[in-house]
Design a protein around this motif. Structure first.
Motif, PDB file in Angstrom:
ATOM      1  N   THR A 194       0.839  -1.206   0.000  1.00 56.48           N
ATOM      2  CA  THR A 194       0.000   0.000   0.000  1.00 56.48           C
ATOM      3  C   THR A 194       0.873   1.254   0.000  1.00 56.48           C
ATOM      4  OG1 THR A 194      -0.250   0.261   2.424  1.00 56.48           O
ATOM      5  CG2 THR A 194      -1.779  -1.244   1.299  1.00 56.48           C
ATOM      6  N   LYS A 195       2.008   1.168   0.662  1.00 55.42           N
ATOM      7  CA  LYS A 195       2.930   2.317   0.665  1.00 55.42           C
ATOM      8  C   LYS A 195       3.497   2.546  -0.732  1.00 55.42           C
ATOM      9  CE  LYS A 195       5.805   2.060   4.234  1.00 55.42           C
ATOM     10  NZ  LYS A 195       6.612   1.359   5.271  1.00 55.42           N
ATOM     11  N   GLY A 196       3.722   1.445  -1.463  1.00 55.67           N
ATOM     12  CA  GLY A 196       4.165   1.588  -2.847  1.00 55.67           C
ATOM     13  C   GLY A 196       3.120   2.291  -3.690  1.00 55.67           C
ATOM     14  N   ALA A 197       1.848   1.970  -3.444  1.00 50.47           N
ATOM     15  CA  ALA A 197       0.768   2.652  -4.161  1.00 50.47           C
ATOM     16  C   ALA A 197       0.732   4.133  -3.802  1.00 50.47           C
ATOM     17  CB  ALA A 197      -0.569   1.990  -3.843  1.00 50.47           C
ATOM     18  N   CYS A 198       1.006   4.453  -2.539  1.00 45.70           N
ATOM     19  CA  CYS A 198       1.054   5.863  -2.118  1.00 45.70           C
ATOM     20  C   CYS A 198       2.148   6.610  -2.878  1.00 45.70           C
ATOM     21  CB  CYS A 198       1.309   5.960  -0.614  1.00 45.70           C
ATOM     22  SG  CYS A 198      -0.070   5.417   0.423  1.00 45.70           S
ATOM     23  N   GLU A 199       3.280   5.958  -3.088  1.00 46.19           N
ATOM     24  CA  GLU A 199       4.375   6.587  -3.844  1.00 46.19           C
ATOM     25  C   GLU A 199       3.936   6.889  -5.274  1.00 46.19           C
ATOM     26  OE1 GLU A 199       7.580   3.826  -3.549  1.00 46.19           O
ATOM     27  OE2 GLU A 199       8.249   4.561  -1.584  1.00 46.19           O
ATOM     28  N   ILE A 200       3.233   5.934  -5.888  1.00 49.33           N
ATOM     29  CA  ILE A 200       2.747   6.137  -7.262  1.00 49.33           C
ATOM     30  C   ILE A 200       1.755   7.287  -7.315  1.00 49.33           C
ATOM     31  CG2 ILE A 200       1.374   5.088  -9.112  1.00 49.33           C
ATOM     32  CD1 ILE A 200       2.602   2.383  -8.266  1.00 49.33           C
ATOM     33  N   ALA A 201       0.842   7.348  -6.334  1.00 48.96           N
ATOM     34  CA  ALA A 201      -0.163   8.419  -6.307  1.00 48.96           C
ATOM     35  C   ALA A 201       0.500   9.788  -6.170  1.00 48.96           C
ATOM     36  CB  ALA A 201      -1.144   8.187  -5.169  1.00 48.96           C
TER      37      ALA A 201
END
Length: 518
Positions: A290-297
């Motif tokens: 989920t933190k990786g998704a936050c980076e993408i966002a």
């Protein structure tokens, strides 16, 4: 007074809220509970139940009876995995099951308050086009008339913006981790003026997955103690129920250690403990993702962590201490906890329902609430069409290429037209496609979803290079309409993907109004 409602249709739980006479969003209790399990039991021909009772009944049901229950419909809508439930001679799809859940909430509300005049249904920001359409159809089928969709993170931002003691101003992140889905959105907010800058998510991640990880820990410890297997079969006979596993998970959010005592006939007795640390280790990779998704966002929004003013937690899985801790560590600040994460989305949807309603339906207080509301959502995916791209000067050798027409991240509603041309002399047929991609860089057709495909006849006897135009429009609800045109002859092919979905979904043969609560 007019009845204006917002419905959060969740994987695990669903919630209905209304905009009261004072212009405040308020949760409507169903069967005495503020949140309702998205769990359906078919009790007979055209008879059903939704909520806590069927969820409990499922645990005790025999293998033969378990086929009469349907759950996780939202997850199946999102992944488009073809799941169906054959019950009492009818085939139910995730769309028809979702429709029955919405109908149950709707009927409960209308029994207490009268007919609903305007409604909004929430969906994950990262829902694909087909899933958005299926959700809209599910709501329409159960009789909701004036209807709109809103992305869940945006709805949550509305409820936070309205309830905050301070006027929100800056860039905010909505971290939405529910029962079966994860989304993260970056928003720019000034008061109740909300602009979504980016959204991304994960198709299958949430409380259901964390339950599975905890189950595996319990199964391992049970085998160590008894030498036997602890069986969990959602479609058959189980030694332990999903409700028990979820309750253990909730206890681990409140205490560091839980005691598990199991007595299984023919397998023995096991008494052991499970620590929060063991559970956290099991789900740590999921939280990292989920933190990786936050980076993408953040990257898509062209912002850095330092540019984010606050983080808003939404969804029941954000009660897990590790989730809150890792979100705080990632963003270097404690996330906000102003509203119950289980209720924030429905409350915001009720506000948006007031915003979208005919002003004549609103009283003075309600008009004041929505008078300053402004929303700008974005396209969650890239949409295009497959064309043949020449790979040499002769133009005879080509490769398929996904040509993007509407880019991901564009403000919606939006309409875009792109020009093409015929490839060959005397070309009499044009292959038509609508594609959906996770990125604007997804130009390989092998890596995109073909949402729709068909053909269009062209006049004969023409040289190659005749002009063609493709017009794609994406409305505020995330519904796609496409027009393919041969410019010289004026021939067109129009595609409304909501209509296409209705024709494909066998569950739409089912009329929810024929079903009665047992």
């Amino acid at each position: 007074m007019s009845n204006i409602v917002g419905i959060d249709l969740g994987t695990t739980y669903s919630v209905i809220a209304s905009l009261d006479e004072n212009g405040k969003p308020d949760i409507h209790s169903v069967d005495g509970e503020r949140i309702t399990p998205s769990f359906v039991e078919f009790t007979g021909k055209k008879k059903y139940l939704v909520g806590h009772e069927p969820r409990k009944a499922f645990e005790a049901a025999s293998k033969a009876k378990k086929k009469n229950f349907a759950f996780d419909a939202k997850r199946h809508i999102r992944t488009l995995d073809g799941t169906t439930w054959e019950v009492f001679g009818e085939k139910h799809t995730p769309t028809s099951v979702s429709s029955l859940i919405i109908k149950y909430l709707k009927d409960s509300f209308e029994k207490a308050n009268g007919s609903i005049d305007s409604a909004v249904i929430t969906i994950p920001a990262n829902f694909k086009d087909e899933a958005r359409t299926a959700t809209m159809i599910a709501a329409e089928k159960c009789g909701l008339k004036k209807l709109n969709l809103i992305d869940e993170p945006t709805a949550a931002m509305f409820s936070y913006a309205l309830s905050s003691r301070e006027k929100l101003n800056g860039n905010y992140v909505v971290y939405d981790l529910g029962g079966g889905t994860f989304d993260v959105s970056v928003c720019s907010i000034k008061g109740q003026d909300i602009k979504v800058l980016s959204s991304t998510g994960m198709d299958e991640l949430g409380g259901r997955d964390f339950d599975q990880k905890l189950l595996e820990i319990i199964q391992k410890k049970f085998k160590e103690e008894t030498g036997d297997e602890l069986v969990y079969d959602p479609d058959g006979k189980s030694d332990i129920g999903m409700l028990a596993i979820e309750n253990y998970k909730k206890s681990l959010s409140k205490r560091g250690t839980i005691d598990v005592s199991l007595s299984i006939k023919g397998k023995g007795i096991a008494d052991f403990s499970v620590t929060r640390k063991e559970f956290e280790q099991a789900i740590s990779l999921d939280i990292e993702n989920t933190k990786g998704a936050c980076e993408i966002a953040l990257e898509d929004a062209k912002l850095a962590i330092k540019d984010i003013k606050d983080i808003i937690l939404v969804g029941g899985s954000t009660y897990i201490p590790l989730v809150r801790q890792e979100v705080a560590n990632f963003f270097n600040k404690e996330p906000l906890s102003i509203i119950n994460p289980d209720e924030a989305v429905a409350l915001g949807a009720a506000i948006y329902a007031g915003y979208k309603a005919d002003p004549s339906l609103l009283n003075k207080k309600q008009k004041e609430t929505v008078s300053n509301v402004s929303i700008q959502e974005i396209t969650p995916h890239a949409f295009g069409t497959v064309v043949q791209m020449p790979i040499d000067e002769s133009g005879l050798n080509t490769i398929p290429f996904n040509s993007i027409i509407i880019e991901k991240g564009e403000p919606r509603p939006i309409e875009m037209t792109r020009e093409y041309e015929t490839m060959h002399d005397n070309q009499t047929e044009l292959r038509l496609t609508v594609t959906e991609a996770n990125s604007n860089d997804d130009t390989d057709p092998e890596w995109v979803t073909i949402v729709w495909e068909g053909t269009m006849e062209l006049p004969s006897g023409r040289e190659k290079g005749r002009p063609l135009s493709h017009t794609f429009s994406y409305d505020e609800n995330g519904m796609m309409h496409c027009i393919f045109k041969d410019d010289e002859s004026g021939r067109t092919e129009e595609i409304d993907l909501e209509i296409e979905r209705k024709e494909k979904d066998s569950g739409m043969d089912i009329d929810p109004d024929e079903f009665k609560v047992d």
